[in-house]
Design an enzyme around this catalytic site. Structure first.
Site, PDB file in Angstrom:
ATOM      1  N   HIS A   1    -116.105  10.960 105.683  1.00  0.00           N
ATOM      2  CA  HIS A   1    -116.623  11.488 106.951  1.00  0.00           C
ATOM      3  C   HIS A   1    -115.645  11.281 108.102  1.00  0.00           C
ATOM      4  O   HIS A   1    -116.070  11.186 109.255  1.00  0.00           O
ATOM      5  CB  HIS A   1    -117.947  10.822 107.322  1.00  0.00           C
ATOM      6  CG  HIS A   1    -119.119  11.218 106.489  1.00  0.00           C
ATOM      7  ND1 HIS A   1    -119.300  10.781 105.209  1.00  0.00           N
ATOM      8  CD2 HIS A   1    -120.177  12.039 106.744  1.00  0.00           C
ATOM      9  CE1 HIS A   1    -120.430  11.291 104.718  1.00  0.00           C
ATOM     10  NE2 HIS A   1    -120.964  12.056 105.633  1.00  0.00           N
TER      11      HIS A   1
ATOM     12  N   GLU B   1    -123.719  24.651 102.146  1.00  0.00           N
ATOM     13  CA  GLU B   1    -122.599  25.099 102.976  1.00  0.00           C
ATOM     14  C   GLU B   1    -121.936  26.368 102.459  1.00  0.00           C
ATOM     15  O   GLU B   1    -121.539  27.226 103.239  1.00  0.00           O
ATOM     16  CB  GLU B   1    -121.554  23.993 103.120  1.00  0.00           C
ATOM     17  CG  GLU B   1    -121.937  22.867 104.086  1.00  0.00           C
ATOM     18  CD  GLU B   1    -122.774  21.781 103.446  1.00  0.00           C
ATOM     19  OE1 GLU B   1    -123.121  21.914 102.253  1.00  0.00           O
ATOM     20  OE2 GLU B   1    -123.099  20.795 104.142  1.00  0.00           O
TER      21      GLU B   1
HETATM   22  C1  TPP Z   1    -122.135  18.405 101.598  1.00  0.00           C
HETATM   23  C2  TPP Z   1    -122.846  17.674 102.680  1.00  0.00           C
HETATM   24  N1  TPP Z   1    -123.529  18.360 103.599  1.00  0.00           N
HETATM   25  C3  TPP Z   1    -124.173  17.742 104.588  1.00  0.00           C
HETATM   26  C4  TPP Z   1    -124.152  16.373 104.680  1.00  0.00           C
HETATM   27  C5  TPP Z   1    -124.837  15.649 105.834  1.00  0.00           C
HETATM   28  N2  TPP Z   1    -126.044  14.993 105.334  1.00  0.00           N
HETATM   29  C6  TPP Z   1    -126.034  13.705 104.970  1.00  0.00           C
HETATM   30  S1  TPP Z   1    -127.505  13.212 104.334  1.00  0.00           S
HETATM   31  C7  TPP Z   1    -128.167  14.736 104.589  1.00  0.00           C
HETATM   32  C8  TPP Z   1    -129.591  14.984 104.212  1.00  0.00           C
HETATM   33  C9  TPP Z   1    -129.821  14.803 102.752  1.00  0.00           C
HETATM   34  O1  TPP Z   1    -131.140  15.049 102.456  1.00  0.00           O
HETATM   35  P1  TPP Z   1    -131.748  14.586 101.087  1.00  0.00           P
HETATM   36  O2  TPP Z   1    -130.905  15.111  99.971  1.00  0.00           O
HETATM   37  O3  TPP Z   1    -133.155  14.983 101.072  1.00  0.00           O
HETATM   38  O4  TPP Z   1    -131.583  13.016 101.057  1.00  0.00           O
HETATM   39  P2  TPP Z   1    -132.294  11.949 102.008  1.00  0.00           P
HETATM   40  O5  TPP Z   1    -131.442  11.779 103.207  1.00  0.00           O
HETATM   41  O6  TPP Z   1    -133.639  12.461 102.322  1.00  0.00           O
HETATM   42  O7  TPP Z   1    -132.336  10.711 101.184  1.00  0.00           O
HETATM   43  C10 TPP Z   1    -127.243  15.615 105.139  1.00  0.00           C
HETATM   44  C11 TPP Z   1    -127.510  17.011 105.474  1.00  0.00           C
HETATM   45  C12 TPP Z   1    -123.425  15.688 103.702  1.00  0.00           C
HETATM   46  N3  TPP Z   1    -123.316  14.365 103.736  1.00  0.00           N
HETATM   47  N4  TPP Z   1    -122.802  16.347 102.705  1.00  0.00           N
END
Ligand code: TPP
Ligand code: TPP
Ligand code: MG
Ligand code: MG
Lengths: 337, 326, 337, 326
Positions: free
Chosen positions: C139, C70
């Site tokens: 959230h 971000e």
């Molecule tokens: C700072 C932030 N940005 C965006 C999100 C929204 N978000 C939640 S899970 C996710 C994907 C995370 O991907 P990864 O780290 O690969 O974990 P996975 O879901 O694959 O276990 C996103 C973008 C968030 N929770 N926090």
């Protein structure tokens, strides 16, 4: 009683608490300074010299310099606090909170609630704040309204050396995350400060002076300016009460309401920007809960809704001064429905 | 180092418990009984299990939004976990946290985390505490392939090196961050990134419990002996959509079927362990039955549990102490 | 007039402005979704589907997915805006501002002032906000008080589909950085929305209904709840004015003061936390500038000073509802000095 | 590619102007005429100069708290710059910004920046604008060895790779972030960090104008042709303390004397250019005199200029338009 500067009072608090409790550690950028050089060790002792001498006393295991990585080391304070340390972490200017707010707002502040009461996060985040040093827009903000807004944080804004020491000791002993804000223009101010450790409780306003005609609530550096204004007003026959809340969260609503009711006339002075700021917060409290006793509009004295300018002429005009405070108090005191 | 038969059975039980837990959560969500979002760990079981087997009491982990597996691998009770996810007063966090915030500090579980990249700084702190207090504990940060692009991860890699902290960063690379592939979002190479900080780092097959465990054991050992942090880049698989509302159309049905059939860490474990004659299939089957019974009870109790009473608990647990209004 | 959802209204605004002005680009996490997979392209169109269909129309040069970074991509919006684009950047939940506040607070918001008026930063930061979706503490926050506090930002909080469209178009055409907050519980609400592009100006409150007995100021999702309360009150013979400021910065002080003076009784309803929040901000405005006309305390209806809880029973109690709003309005309307 | 005589003279003039500017700012600060803090660029002149020579109109840079050198290398007028630093109405930013916020968007200078790590995201945006609008421009981010540990830097390295942006990250490694050495604070290797993102990266001798320029030329060329970002890790020297109030006791006097004597990029340039017979010493001397005269006038004018009038400008320039109160 011994006279000490605001800076020395803070330094003494850190020394005493680190000596008293091995769980207290301190870290931040240049918290010692000089790591890796061939010159003086502990060369800075913090950008404003507040942590000077801790390294020699408590060693590099408890007094740690950091890379320029506020998110990582502020978050580390939160994680360390969860696991039994009582970290005092410094971000040099509170303006830098923008790069690490998440670890404060969404982590430290919320652990206890999210985890159903199982966590304690006894950390202190120290930072300088405030205008007056010609440091321009990115190094002069107050920002405590942002922290005050966030449930789970406690927020401390000391106005004088004695409170600085007692509040910092309380902050370190406190079991909740505390944002401890030091006005950079107050570091060299001098006052009576007891040598022994003592705590100044949170949520108890200091009654700086009492007067029947108007109640002035002021914080941090604005307390001194309010006192200056009160002297002018006294010469004109207007007697002001001055309240210094000392902590914005918790806020001593009772004392504020008590004096608001007594005088019926309230002025709130705040160095933070006006929108959703502390002046508004306190004014709204009074407007809801002391309404029946009010004899005049609740006046706010704040900077304008602008960033902090650099040039001395502009910065001086930006900040509330004694003249503006006195003028507001006069208006409040003389107001006739 | 060869895992003992008991270790293998324990590992299997953990993996199976996670899988079963997630399939129950999925069912509850489908039935409309999960109030919020959940992110299921199914497919990644070997990672949490293999890593946490290398830990001992006093060690800590930080987790992610996809945290159920980490919780179970750290020994949290599935009953209160299920109740938490259903928003009940008997939940691990009294219903205040929900799926994304399950924590149990006494078990060293510093919390699931709704903020991607929230965990890396926290483990630096937990590890600093261990170091300062001389407990000999280590701290593990689980995070995803998406989280490696969050600045907090980079800062924490560096900080842990500078402070020589007993930390292990476990990157669970399931190929996706929500609906965005790691292929798109992750430039370069995660192992190389860690090495750029001078940090020991290896790539690990997350479908192999034993390989994960071996890599974790080595990293944990190094950390415990003062050798500083490590990173494990673990390739793994996410079986469900990103969260319970994700229709998961960005992966083809064929791809998903192939994944389930050929890249299931639990099936692989069964095959490996039974074919090598390390454990008998019946032992595993009986674990399956025990786990199913455990989860039956967890779901039953969670459904039956009361909701938290706002009059009593809405404003508790904000502070340890607060001389102000809530 | 055509009926559209809040989501569809926003989607239409994005389509129309991107079609009208090639400088408008949009980016964020999963703003299309599906990059790198073998399934559907534009599979998500944003986590809440608001940007669906833009990829097909405007191509990957103007509709860009991002890594989970971000700070980098919100800062990129600021940099791109300085250099002639009009970026619309999305952070999925406003709660994530903690990881990127600096690029908003110290960069985008302050460029123009720090640079002596030479910069324009026409960017829009879109984010969902608000409680009600059982999304728990990290959230569900409102957080617009933080943005409202920061000079240099404009802050938009639409309450209905028609305003959502007009305000988003204004935000995109605006030459200042705009924080555009979409309540996640409003996406599926339906209302009349003209097909053509139009702008809803900033700093102009909507008079939702007029009544002589009490003035209720409410924002975002709270507007609907205030309307519900007003219907109850009307049945009891209490006629309420409802004002929806629509933008918290700039704030339409004039309209608020006008109705505050007319009714002399004011209730402010806000979904943000109470301390240094919008309810306090508006109450303080009224307490200072409409004091002479006030007949009752200015009442605030807000959540408590706690994080947002997960369990439905708790979250429902956390949020102001029509009953609490009606009760406050009743108290204000019936208050006798 | 060999630089022409004119190029060399222009480069020398830029370096000399920066050095002279900084020594005047230092003198003004010592005399108490600089209201705020300043961070002097002296010692690093070859970096800004060598890099910005590789740019053309329309290209942009983001700078740091130590920004005067970047400004001058991008062609900003020293008169208004000096006035800005002295807090005067005639300053580049009307006195509102001061040393840490000098900017001139028309010259592609996106601002000095008081936030360490503030710049990397901004250049990603400027580069995206160039790419989207098809201007062919590139964007350069100057930042320090301290800033490489800020999460924004890591995020921007990745984002610029993912979006294939025309960006050049120039890390000016002067060995110190305030009073903390890079040796302590920077784990691993900056070039290796960039390569972890798959980004072309080289180490460059920042005392050599020609070497800096050559590396910049190559990176700029690649970026302009759509080849994406690069990183230059430039070793350089900070002559003064971190800021005007820094007593700089963490570096020994002997060390500092040796630095000034042997690691001065301007002395090196003079020696290189005159010994190789590329330019005559007299030509350089006459540039010195011209620069001194230019700065004499800049200082004189800045001192004489009026302070900004709060009644007129305190609340202007916050917004382009605002229907609310300031
Ligand atoms: C700072 C932030 N940005 C965006 C999100 C929204 N978000 C939640 S899970 C996710 C994907 C995370 O991907 P990864 O780290 O690969 O974990 P996975 O879901 O694959 O276990 C996103 C973008 C968030 N929770 N926090
Ligand atoms: C986010 C942030 N953290 C800390 C600071 C305080 N600070 C200003 S300059 C500086 C050192 C920067 O070091 P480096 O990047 O090497 O640049 P140099 O000063 O050597 O040019 C620090 C810590 C800041 N301005 N911003
Ligand atoms: Mg993933
Ligand atoms: Mg440096």
């Amino acid at each position: 009683m011994p006279q000490k500067t605001f800076r020395a009072a803070l330094n003494e608090a850190l020394h005493q608490e680190m000596a008293a409790d091995p769980r207290v550690v301190i870290f931040g950028e240049d918290i010692t300074g000089g790591v890796g050089g061939d010159g003086e060790a502990d060369a800075w002792g913090g950008a404003f010299g507040v942590s000077k001498g801790l390294l020699a006393k408590f060693g590099p295991e408890r007094v740690l310099d950091t890379p320029i990585s506020e998110s990582a080391f502020v978050g580390a304070a939160a994680g360390a606090a969860l696991m039994g340390l009582r970290p005092v972490v410094e971000i040099m200017f509170v303006d830098f909170i923008g790069v690490c707010l998440d670890q404060v707002m969404n982590q430290a502040a919320k652990f206890r609630y999210m985890f159903g009461g199982k966590a304690r996060t006894p950390m202190v985040l120290r930072a300088t704040f405030g205008a007056g040093a010609r440091s321009a827009s990115q190094h002069s903000q107050a920002l405590y309204p942002i922290f005050t807004h966030i449930p789970g944080l406690k927020v401390v804004v000391p106005s004088n050396p004695a409170d600085a020491k007692g509040l910092l000791i309380q902050a370190i002993r406190d079991d909740d995350p505390v944002i401890f804000l030091e006005h950079k223009m107050l570091y060299d101010t001098v006052g009576e400060v007891p040598d022994k450790p003592y705590v100044t409780p949170f949520g108890e306003a200091r009654v700086v002076r009492e007067g029947d005609d108007v109640t002035i609530v002021a914080l941090g550096r604005m307390v001194g300016r309010a006192e200056e204004a009160a002297r002018t007003l006294a010469a004109e026959g207007i007697q002001a009460t001055i309240l210094d809340p000392r902590t914005t969260s918790p806020l001593d609503a009772d004392t504020i309401l008590e004096f608001a009711e007594e005088t019926g006339r309230v002025v709130v002075v705040d160095e933070a920007n006006p929108r959703c700021g502390m002046a508004a917060d306190i004014a709204a409290l009074v407007a809801e809960e002391a309404f029946g006793a009010l004899k005049a509009p609740i006046l706010k004295v704040t900077p304008p809704h602008t960033p902090v300018p650099y040039a001395p002429s502009l910065e001086d005009a930006y900040l509330p001064d004694a003249a503006r405070i006195a003028e507001a108090a006069r208006r409040a005191a003389r107001y006739q429905a | 180092m060869q895992l003992s038969r008991d270790d293998l059975l324990a590992a299997y039980r953990t993996m199976r418990t996670i899988r079963e837990f997630e399939s129950r959560v999925h069912a509850e969500a489908q039935a409309g009984r999960v109030p919020g979002s959940t992110h299921l760990y199914a497919g990644q079981e070997a990672v949490a299990t293999g890593v946490c087997m290398a830990l001992r009491e006093g060690d800590t982990i930080a987790s992610t939004h996809r945290g159920h597996g980490h919780c179970i691998a750290m020994g949290l009770d599935v009953g209160p976990m299920m109740a938490e996810i259903l928003g009940k007063a008997t939940g691990t966090c009294k219903g205040k946290g929900g799926s994304m915030h399950i924590a149990d500090l006494e078990k060293g579980m510093l919390g699931a985390n709704g903020i991607v990249g929230g965990g890396p700084p926290l483990v630096c702190g937990a590890a600093l505490a261990a170091k300062t207090l001389g407990t000999g504990a280590v701290s593990v940060c689980f995070s995803g392939d998406g989280a490696v692009n969050q600045g907090t991860t980079a800062e924490s890699l560096n900080l842990s090196m500078v402070w020589t902290l007993p930390v292990i960063f476990v990157v669970e690379d399931n190929g996706w961050g929500e609906a965005t592939s790691a292929e798109f979002a992750v430039a370069g190479d995660i192992v190389e990134r860690a090495r750029g900080y001078g940090m020991p780092a290896v790539r690990v097959d997350g479908l192999s419990l034993t390989e994960v465990h071996e890599a974790a054991r080595e990293a944990v050992g190094r950390a415990r002996e003062g050798g500083g942090p490590s990173l494990l880049h673990v390739k793994t698989e996410r079986f469900f959509g990103h969260f319970n509302g994700d229709v998961d159309t960005y992966r083809s049905e064929a791809w998903k079927a192939e994944q389930r059939a050929n890249r299931d860490c639990i099936l692989r474990f069964r095959a490996m362990a039974t074919e090598a004659g390390l454990v008998a299939a019946e032992d595993l089957d009986s674990i399956d039955r025990e786990v199913a019974a455990l989860l039956d009870e967890a779901v039953r109790a969670a459904r039956a549990a009361p909701e938290p009473d706002p009059a009593r608990v809405l404003t508790t647990d904000v502070y340890v102490s607060y001389e102000g209004r809530l």
